[in-house]
Write a protein that holds these residues in place. Structure first.
Motif, PDB file in Angstrom:
ATOM      1  N   ARG A 313       0.817  -1.216   0.000  1.00  0.00           N
ATOM      2  CA  ARG A 313       0.000   0.000   0.000  1.00  0.00           C
ATOM      3  C   ARG A 313       0.851   1.268   0.000  1.00  0.00           C
ATOM      4  NH1 ARG A 313      -5.126   1.709   0.997  1.00  0.00           N
ATOM      5  NH2 ARG A 313      -5.379   3.729   2.070  1.00  0.00           N
ATOM      6  N   TYR A 314       1.900   1.264   0.835  1.00  0.00           N
ATOM      7  CA  TYR A 314       2.690   2.485   1.003  1.00  0.00           C
ATOM      8  C   TYR A 314       4.022   2.471   0.245  1.00  0.00           C
ATOM      9  CZ  TYR A 314      -0.678   3.130   4.771  1.00  0.00           C
ATOM     10  OH  TYR A 314      -1.830   3.255   5.485  1.00  0.00           O
ATOM     11  N   LYS A 315       4.289   1.360  -0.469  1.00  0.00           N
ATOM     12  CA  LYS A 315       5.527   1.237  -1.253  1.00  0.00           C
ATOM     13  C   LYS A 315       6.773   1.445  -0.375  1.00  0.00           C
ATOM     14  CE  LYS A 315       2.673   0.900  -4.650  1.00  0.00           C
ATOM     15  NZ  LYS A 315       2.213  -0.460  -5.018  1.00  0.00           N
ATOM     16  N   LEU A 316       6.794   0.767   0.769  1.00  0.00           N
ATOM     17  CA  LEU A 316       7.905   0.879   1.706  1.00  0.00           C
ATOM     18  C   LEU A 316       8.699  -0.409   1.764  1.00  0.00           C
ATOM     19  CD1 LEU A 316       6.056   2.573   4.718  1.00  0.00           C
ATOM     20  CD2 LEU A 316       7.568   3.695   3.080  1.00  0.00           C
ATOM     21  N   GLU A 317       9.989  -0.301   2.092  1.00  0.00           N
ATOM     22  CA  GLU A 317      10.826  -1.474   2.335  1.00  0.00           C
ATOM     23  C   GLU A 317      10.519  -2.027   3.717  1.00  0.00           C
ATOM     24  OE1 GLU A 317      12.726  -2.895   0.268  1.00  0.00           O
ATOM     25  OE2 GLU A 317      13.305  -1.411  -1.216  1.00  0.00           O
ATOM     26  N   ASN A 318      10.714  -3.348   3.887  1.00  0.00           N
ATOM     27  CA  ASN A 318      10.665  -3.869   5.250  1.00  0.00           C
ATOM     28  C   ASN A 318      12.006  -3.562   5.930  1.00  0.00           C
ATOM     29  OD1 ASN A 318      12.589  -6.138   5.086  1.00  0.00           O
ATOM     30  ND2 ASN A 318      11.078  -7.097   3.748  1.00  0.00           N
ATOM     31  N   PRO A 319      12.072  -3.588   7.252  1.00  0.00           N
ATOM     32  CA  PRO A 319      13.292  -3.182   7.964  1.00  0.00           C
ATOM     33  C   PRO A 319      14.528  -3.984   7.590  1.00  0.00           C
ATOM     34  CG  PRO A 319      11.440  -3.332   9.477  1.00  0.00           C
ATOM     35  CD  PRO A 319      10.981  -3.918   8.179  1.00  0.00           C
ATOM     36  N   HIS A 320      14.354  -5.270   7.269  1.00  0.00           N
ATOM     37  CA  HIS A 320      15.509  -6.091   6.894  1.00  0.00           C
ATOM     38  C   HIS A 320      16.103  -5.622   5.574  1.00  0.00           C
ATOM     39  CE1 HIS A 320      13.833  -9.343   9.673  1.00  0.00           C
ATOM     40  NE2 HIS A 320      15.051  -9.119  10.104  1.00  0.00           N
ATOM     41  N   ASP A 321      15.244  -5.433   4.569  1.00  0.00           N
ATOM     42  CA  ASP A 321      15.736  -5.024   3.251  1.00  0.00           C
ATOM     43  C   ASP A 321      16.320  -3.619   3.268  1.00  0.00           C
ATOM     44  OD1 ASP A 321      15.080  -7.440   2.166  1.00  0.00           O
ATOM     45  OD2 ASP A 321      13.170  -6.776   1.316  1.00  0.00           O
ATOM     46  N   ALA A 322      15.831  -2.802   4.192  1.00  0.00           N
ATOM     47  CA  ALA A 322      16.338  -1.435   4.298  1.00  0.00           C
ATOM     48  C   ALA A 322      17.605  -1.351   5.134  1.00  0.00           C
ATOM     49  CB  ALA A 322      15.266  -0.529   4.907  1.00  0.00           C
ATOM     50  N   GLY A 323      18.037  -2.483   5.715  1.00  0.00           N
ATOM     51  CA  GLY A 323      19.253  -2.492   6.525  1.00  0.00           C
ATOM     52  C   GLY A 323      19.054  -1.949   7.927  1.00  0.00           C
ATOM     53  N   MET A 324      17.801  -1.916   8.408  1.00  0.00           N
ATOM     54  CA  MET A 324      17.509  -1.395   9.743  1.00  0.00           C
ATOM     55  C   MET A 324      17.254  -2.496  10.763  1.00  0.00           C
ATOM     56  SD  MET A 324      17.909   1.716   9.085  1.00  0.00           S
ATOM     57  CE  MET A 324      17.498   2.393  10.685  1.00  0.00           C
ATOM     58  N   ALA A 325      17.152  -3.726  10.301  1.00  0.00           N
ATOM     59  CA  ALA A 325      16.975  -4.879  11.194  1.00  0.00           C
ATOM     60  C   ALA A 325      18.046  -5.908  10.899  1.00  0.00           C
ATOM     61  CB  ALA A 325      15.579  -5.488  11.025  1.00  0.00           C
ATOM     62  N   ILE A 326      18.420  -6.680  11.905  1.00  0.00           N
ATOM     63  CA  ILE A 326      19.506  -7.649  11.791  1.00  0.00           C
ATOM     64  C   ILE A 326      19.022  -8.864  11.005  1.00  0.00           C
ATOM     65  CG2 ILE A 326      21.108  -9.116  13.096  1.00  0.00           C
ATOM     66  CD1 ILE A 326      20.693  -7.126  15.459  1.00  0.00           C
ATOM     67  N   LEU A 327      19.714  -9.191   9.934  1.00  0.00           N
ATOM     68  CA  LEU A 327      19.337 -10.338   9.113  1.00  0.00           C
ATOM     69  C   LEU A 327      19.382 -11.607   9.963  1.00  0.00           C
ATOM     70  CD1 LEU A 327      21.231  -9.566   5.783  1.00  0.00           C
ATOM     71  CD2 LEU A 327      18.838  -9.173   6.320  1.00  0.00           C
ATOM     72  N   GLY A 328      18.345 -12.426   9.813  1.00  0.00           N
ATOM     73  CA  GLY A 328      18.287 -13.666  10.578  1.00  0.00           C
ATOM     74  C   GLY A 328      17.487 -13.548  11.859  1.00  0.00           C
ATOM     75  N   LYS A 329      17.135 -12.330  12.250  1.00  0.00           N
ATOM     76  CA  LYS A 329      16.334 -12.130  13.466  1.00  0.00           C
ATOM     77  C   LYS A 329      14.912 -11.729  13.055  1.00  0.00           C
ATOM     78  CE  LYS A 329      20.218 -11.050  16.464  1.00  0.00           C
ATOM     79  NZ  LYS A 329      20.279 -12.446  16.913  1.00  0.00           N
ATOM     80  N   SER A 330      13.943 -12.457  13.557  1.00  0.00           N
ATOM     81  CA  SER A 330      12.568 -12.316  13.104  1.00  0.00           C
ATOM     82  C   SER A 330      11.893 -11.047  13.633  1.00  0.00           C
ATOM     83  CB  SER A 330      11.749 -13.535  13.550  1.00  0.00           C
ATOM     84  OG  SER A 330      10.398 -13.404  13.161  1.00  0.00           O
ATOM     85  N   ILE A 331      11.029 -10.472  12.791  1.00  0.00           N
ATOM     86  CA  ILE A 331      10.199  -9.333  13.219  1.00  0.00           C
ATOM     87  C   ILE A 331       8.738  -9.767  13.353  1.00  0.00           C
ATOM     88  CG2 ILE A 331      11.713  -7.578  12.220  1.00  0.00           C
ATOM     89  CD1 ILE A 331       9.747  -7.403   9.850  1.00  0.00           C
ATOM     90  N   SER A 332       8.476 -11.067  13.310  1.00  0.00           N
ATOM     91  CA  SER A 332       7.097 -11.566  13.349  1.00  0.00           C
ATOM     92  C   SER A 332       6.379 -11.145  14.630  1.00  0.00           C
ATOM     93  CB  SER A 332       7.075 -13.092  13.212  1.00  0.00           C
ATOM     94  OG  SER A 332       7.799 -13.707  14.260  1.00  0.00           O
ATOM     95  N   ASP A 333       7.103 -11.108  15.741  1.00  0.00           N
ATOM     96  CA  ASP A 333       6.500 -10.700  17.011  1.00  0.00           C
ATOM     97  C   ASP A 333       5.987  -9.269  16.938  1.00  0.00           C
ATOM     98  OD1 ASP A 333       5.688 -11.047  19.633  1.00  0.00           O
ATOM     99  OD2 ASP A 333       7.591 -10.355  20.475  1.00  0.00           O
ATOM    100  N   PHE A 334       6.710  -8.413  16.230  1.00  0.00           N
ATOM    101  CA  PHE A 334       6.331  -7.007  16.122  1.00  0.00           C
ATOM    102  C   PHE A 334       5.127  -6.830  15.192  1.00  0.00           C
ATOM    103  CE2 PHE A 334      10.480  -7.058  17.867  1.00  0.00           C
ATOM    104  CZ  PHE A 334      10.553  -5.955  18.698  1.00  0.00           C
TER     105      PHE A 334
END
Length: 358
Positions: A313-334
């Motif tokens: 909808r908003y044409k945004l990157e997810n935090p992993h692809d944007a380099g703001m979240a650690i690869l391999g660590k899940s954001i499913s809880d959030f």
């Protein structure tokens, strides 16, 4: 004290620099593997070359430190392209632990890790024969190499569990499965290369070894257990650099919407208060659910998509692809917490309506 001829010294220096770049690029290309990109040939090529060059340069300096001279052409040629053979040569002849716990742990890992052994075997086979596997099939070559991509995928499957299989079916979380795989493999390789790099920076291979490696392998040599799997190597790759990052810098209007729009529910979450494995590089984030569907996360004043609906909808990157979240660590809880904000509010409203009707 014996010296290395200048031309040979700078040749060794260049080899260390080349291997360092190849390895980091290889890690980055592994992290680029996803549902839309299964081009394994590139990381195989980079890592097989990088590890081979690094270990051969290591052996040259180990030989110089031990015997006061560099090895001859025949000695190095006989070691070939077999990464396992190169590692055995290092362990048996040029590795020192000084009876210190860290060196002993490093030695134990490079000698006994079954994952490292399997991965080095696959890369060795690729370097020796398998990079031409398709041409061998086409031309009926009697000496055909193994299908390294197939072996690699078999290894990847050993990393996955039933929860990962469920994630592959979830549009919001399938990318995390690829990240888990690349993270597991990179941790194995980081432990391997850091164990060997520490031999240089702590002068186990003499003063020349420390000098030659100072500008290249120092980063790897300073990686310890708390550091493994934390680095995003994708920014080394052309593909990642050239892909525009779709993020949104928040405006005053966004803040007004967050504060007054009854269909926008948000919550600040602090790393210090979170009971779980924190996936973000920043120490605090704000999660938001819009109209019970679209989940975003605000990090340092920028919005990123938590779920696939918000990404579309908003044409945004997810935090992993944007380099703001650690690869391999899940954001499913959030994602679940963000959706829960709207669900909780909806539950309150239904309860109020029920009381009124009564």
């Amino acid at each position: 004290m014996p010296e290395i001829d200048n031309i040979k010294y700078f040749a060794l220096l260049e080899e260390f620099g080349t291997s360092d770049k190849l390895i980091k690029l290889g890690f980055g290309e592994l992290q680029n593997i996803n549902l839309d990109n299964d081009f394994y040939f590139l990381p195989f090529q980079l890592l097989s070359q990088g590890f081979e060059r690094f270990m051969k340069a290591y052996i040259c300096l180990g030989h110089f430190h031990k015997y006061g001279k560099l090895p001859n052409f025949k000695y190095l040629k006989n070691l070939g392209h077999d990464l396992e053979k190169l590692l055995r040569e290092i362990i048996e002849n040029y590795y020192t632990d000084f009876n210190r716990p860290q060196f002993g742990g490093d030695r134990n890992f490079i000698r006994t890790s079954s994952d490292l052994k399997k991965l080095l075997f696959i890369l060795s086979e690729f370097g020796k024969l398998s990079r031409y596997h398709n041409f061998d099939l086409i031309t009926d070559n009697a000496k055909i190499g193994v299908d390294t991509k197939e072996l690699w995928e078999e290894f990847e499957n050993t990393i996955l569990d039933s929860n990962d299989i469920e994630k592959l079916m979830d549009f919001n979380l399938c990318h995390e499965v690829y990240q888990k795989i690349s993270n597991h493999i990179i941790i194995v390789f980081e432990k391997f290369i850091s164990a060997l790099s520490r031999q240089f920076i702590f002068e186990c291979l003499g003063e020349k070894g420390r000098q030659l490696s100072a500008a290249t392998v120092f980063d790897f040599g300073m990686l310890y257990d708390k550091d493994f799997g934390k680095k995003d190597y994708r920014n080394q790759t052309t593909k990642y650099k050239e892909t525009p990052k779709k993020v949104h810098k928040r405006t005053v209007f966004d803040e007004i919407q967050r504060n007054v729009n009854p269909e926008y529910k948000s919550k600040k979450i602090l790393k210090s208060e979170y009971n779980g494995e924190w996936p973000f590089y920043a120490d605090q984030v704000i999660i938001e659910c819009r109209q019970s569907h679209w989940c975003i996360v605000t990090i340092n004043g920028f919005d990123y998509a938590l779920n696939g609906s918000a990404k579309g909808r908003y044409k945004l990157e997810n935090p992993h692809d944007a380099g703001m979240a650690i690869l391999g660590k899940s954001i499913s809880d959030f994602i679940q917490m963000a959706l829960g904000l709207c669900t909780k509010e909806s539950g309150k409203q239904n309860k109020v309506k029920s009381n009124i009707n009564e």
